[in-house]
Design an enzyme around this catalytic site. Structure first.
Site, mmCIF file in Angstrom:
data_model
loop_
_atom_site.group_PDB
_atom_site.id
_atom_site.type_symbol
_atom_site.label_atom_id
_atom_site.label_comp_id
_atom_site.label_asym_id
_atom_site.label_seq_id
_atom_site.Cartn_x
_atom_site.Cartn_y
_atom_site.Cartn_z
ATOM 1 N N TYR A 186 0.819 -1.205 0.000
ATOM 2 C CA TYR A 186 0.000 0.000 0.000
ATOM 3 C C TYR A 186 0.859 1.265 0.000
ATOM 4 O O TYR A 186 0.493 2.275 -0.581
ATOM 5 C CB TYR A 186 -0.915 0.012 1.227
ATOM 6 C CG TYR A 186 -2.192 -0.764 1.038
ATOM 7 C CD1 TYR A 186 -3.395 -0.126 0.791
ATOM 8 C CD2 TYR A 186 -2.186 -2.155 1.092
ATOM 9 C CE1 TYR A 186 -4.564 -0.834 0.616
ATOM 10 C CE2 TYR A 186 -3.354 -2.876 0.910
ATOM 11 C CZ TYR A 186 -4.528 -2.220 0.674
ATOM 12 O OH TYR A 186 -5.683 -2.929 0.482
ATOM 13 N N LYS A 188 4.869 1.262 0.259
ATOM 14 C CA LYS A 188 6.262 1.210 -0.157
ATOM 15 C C LYS A 188 6.452 0.403 -1.437
ATOM 16 O O LYS A 188 5.678 -0.517 -1.724
ATOM 17 C CB LYS A 188 7.124 0.582 0.942
ATOM 18 C CG LYS A 188 7.070 1.280 2.269
ATOM 19 C CD LYS A 188 8.108 0.721 3.228
ATOM 20 C CE LYS A 188 7.902 -0.741 3.527
ATOM 21 N NZ LYS A 188 6.777 -0.981 4.439
ATOM 22 N N ALA A 189 7.510 0.769 -2.159
ATOM 23 C CA ALA A 189 8.026 -0.059 -3.244
ATOM 24 C C ALA A 189 9.397 -0.565 -2.814
ATOM 25 O O ALA A 189 10.150 0.141 -2.146
ATOM 26 C CB ALA A 189 8.130 0.737 -4.539
ATOM 27 N N VAL A 190 9.719 -1.805 -3.182
ATOM 28 C CA VAL A 190 10.976 -2.419 -2.773
ATOM 29 C C VAL A 190 11.756 -2.834 -4.012
ATOM 30 O O VAL A 190 11.202 -3.424 -4.941
ATOM 31 C CB VAL A 190 10.736 -3.648 -1.869
ATOM 32 C CG1 VAL A 190 12.059 -4.217 -1.376
ATOM 33 C CG2 VAL A 190 9.845 -3.276 -0.691
ATOM 34 N N ASP A 316 -0.240 -6.342 10.435
ATOM 35 C CA ASP A 316 -0.363 -6.872 9.076
ATOM 36 C C ASP A 316 0.455 -8.158 9.004
ATOM 37 O O ASP A 316 1.550 -8.198 8.468
ATOM 38 C CB ASP A 316 0.141 -5.842 8.064
ATOM 39 C CG ASP A 316 -0.168 -6.254 6.634
ATOM 40 O OD1 ASP A 316 -0.927 -7.219 6.444
ATOM 41 O OD2 ASP A 316 0.360 -5.620 5.697
#
Length: 531
Positions: A186, A188-190, A316
């Site tokens: 939702y 972060k991008a990794v 989560d």
């Protein structure tokens, strides 16, 4: 009459002038622009002997203008305050390892609350003032900006200096190679990246096209404030990675602030790289490796239940929040972790709801739901991990103990302490071969021992195997290897390798024959000659 008209007209003109002046003075950011110009003027006089003020100092004050939430979005301001206060609460806890002293890293283009560098005692005092002062988002200033003296520069004391030269910053990721997108959630991008052509790391940053940013910008039309809100989740995660030092928590290697997408000081966290936890693949591995994953998880949850920050729950809790590093499970996503215990006035307030069943916990005399964080973690471990990974293809003698562990955690009859104790007991039994039954019984078949030889082919497949092209299993002893061979109809030989598993068990190749027997000084082969 004429004088009265003139007086009325003059009063109207004065009121209009006064109203216009008030609007000019109190439009969002006006006061901060003014103070910014005054500060720059004072700064230029103070540094008259220098060629110009330092660029970093100018940027601090320039950023202070854009950092304040917009006047028209009190709800967004409230969310930013709440997330900021949460980070401050975690930062105020001192983990035992940091008490010996942790010198501040020099200011390296990093700030989220944008203030000049101050001493740590001043920061702590400001944080305490922030937490004790009630914030009213509906009176006074429409957005109640954080007072300049109460803002914290989120230098999270990463020790990047002579005491820890390996801690990374912007210069380390300027020329990364082999950048590969791994995934996003939702917020972060990794990405996977290689530093200095040799060291692989994970880079985490706010996903500008992600759910949180897109919805926020669509609702509030303020990309910079929406970025601030989202970036605090990364700051929170970095703070927790710093505070919670444990073998089953991902390591924080460093971080960097740099300008990106027309937003100043976007944040990138640099962390240890792991392999995604794929449950389908995990179900195809040996029981020993699946047990290792569950033991890693329980050791982690035991630490979280007794952490320096209190009992921490993973809100989560899903397999995708974990990675595998050198065969061990590690939690990688802590931005939704919480150390807040649920308050209650009666046990009815301590209701935990899950898809398959619900639980009601005891409300303690302190007005908190007793062990709710610990029990939530434990039941999630049961429903996502234990039921799938622990019982299947386990050694026969260990299955009653495994069933007891699975059932007791599924009913929440045990806490994390009991669960860890039982898993450690199971590890002891397995590592020392105490699960083997009838170990004094002689094998039904006879075997010929051939030293310095191996079998190149003659493979057959079995499940679960460490090698998908053949039957490679771990055993405690030669006796167990003979028992396994006799239980396989295709097995007519087995080869001892020089490899062992994490428990000390030896890896053995089971073969369908010996037609491809070849010399190998590092191997020992057992040929089945009777039975």
């Amino acid at each position: 009459m004429k004088r009265r008209k003139i007086a009325v007209a003059a009063g109207f003109c004065f009121s209009f002038f006064l109203g216009t002046l008030m609007n000019l003075l109190f439009i969002p950011g006006f006061e901060h622009h003014q103070s910014n110009r005054v500060h720059r003027s004072d700064q230029e006089e103070e540094h008259a002997d220098h060629l110009q003020p330092r660029a970093a100092e100018r940027r601090v004050h320039r950023d202070s203008v854009s950092s304040e939430p917009h006047r028209s979005h009190p709800d967004l301001a409230r969310q930013i305050h709440e997330r900021y206060d949460e980070v401050v609460r975690y930062r105020q806890h001192r983990a035992p390892w940091s008490e010996a002293g942790n010198p501040l890293r020099p200011l390296e283009r990093r700030r989220l609350m944008d203030l000049a560098q101050r001493g740590s005692s001043e920061q702590l005092k400001a944080a305490e003032m922030m937490n004790s002062r009630p914030v009213d988002f509906n009176h006074g200033s429409p957005f109640s900006p954080l007072p300049a003296k109460a803002k914290l520069d989120f230098d999270i004391n990463l020790n990047r200096n002579m005491h820890n030269p390996s801690m990374m910053g912007c210069s380390d990721i300027d020329n990364v190679t082999n950048v590969q997108y791994l995934g996003s959630g939702y917020t972060k991008a990794v990405y996977k990246a290689t530093i200095n052509q040799t060291f692989s790391v994970a880079l985490k940053s706010v996903d500008f096209g992600g759910h949180d940013m897109e919805n926020c910008v669509k609702k509030y039309a303020s990309p910079e404030d929406c970025y601030r809100l989202a970036s605090y989740k990364i700051v929170k995660e970095m703070t927790l990675l710093q505070r919670l030092q444990h073998p089953h928590i991902l390591k924080l290697h460093g971080y960097c602030y740099q300008d990106s997408n027309d937003i100043t000081d976007t944040l990138t966290a640099i962390t240890e790289l792991g392999n995604p936890l794929e449950m389908i693949q995990l179900l195809q591995t040996s029981w020993e490796e699946r047990f290792r994953i569950c033991l890693s998880l329980v050791r982690l949850l035991h630490y979280l239940a007794h952490s320096p920050l209190g009992s921490i729950t993973l809100l989560d809790f899903r397999p995708r929040q974990f990675v595998i590093v050198d065969g061990e499970l590690k939690v990688t996503d802590l931005d939704d972790a919480s150390a807040d215990e649920a308050p209650c006035s009666s046990s009815a307030d301590c209701f935990m709801e899950f898809p398959a069943r619900n639980f009601t916990l005891h409300c303690s005399s302190q007005g908190l739901c007793q062990s709710i964080n610990e029990k939530r973690n434990l039941y999630n471990a049961y429903r996502f991990f234990f039921t799938y990974l622990l019982p299947h293809s386990a050694p026969t003698a260990l299955r009653p103990l495994l069933d007891r562990i699975v059932n007791s955690t599924g009913e929440l009859r045990w806490g994390i302490d009991e669960t860890l104790s039982e898993l450690e007991k199971l590890l002891h039994l397995y590592s020392n071969g105490l699960y083997l039954q009838n170990t004094t019984q002689a094998p039904r078949a006879e075997y010929k021992r051939v030293v310095g030889a191996s079998i190149a082919g003659d493979n057959y497949r079995c499940w679960p195997s460490y090698n998908h092209e053949g039957c490679l299993l771990s055993v405690f002893s030669i006796q167990e290897a003979m028992d396994v061979c006799e239980s396989h109809g295709q097995c007519h030989a087995f080869v001892l390798t020089n490899q062992t598993t994490w428990t000390g068990h030896q890896l053995i190749f089971f073969k369908a024959g010996a037609s491809s027997l070849v010399p190998d000084p590092d191997k020992v082969t057992f040929l089945r000659v009777t039975g």
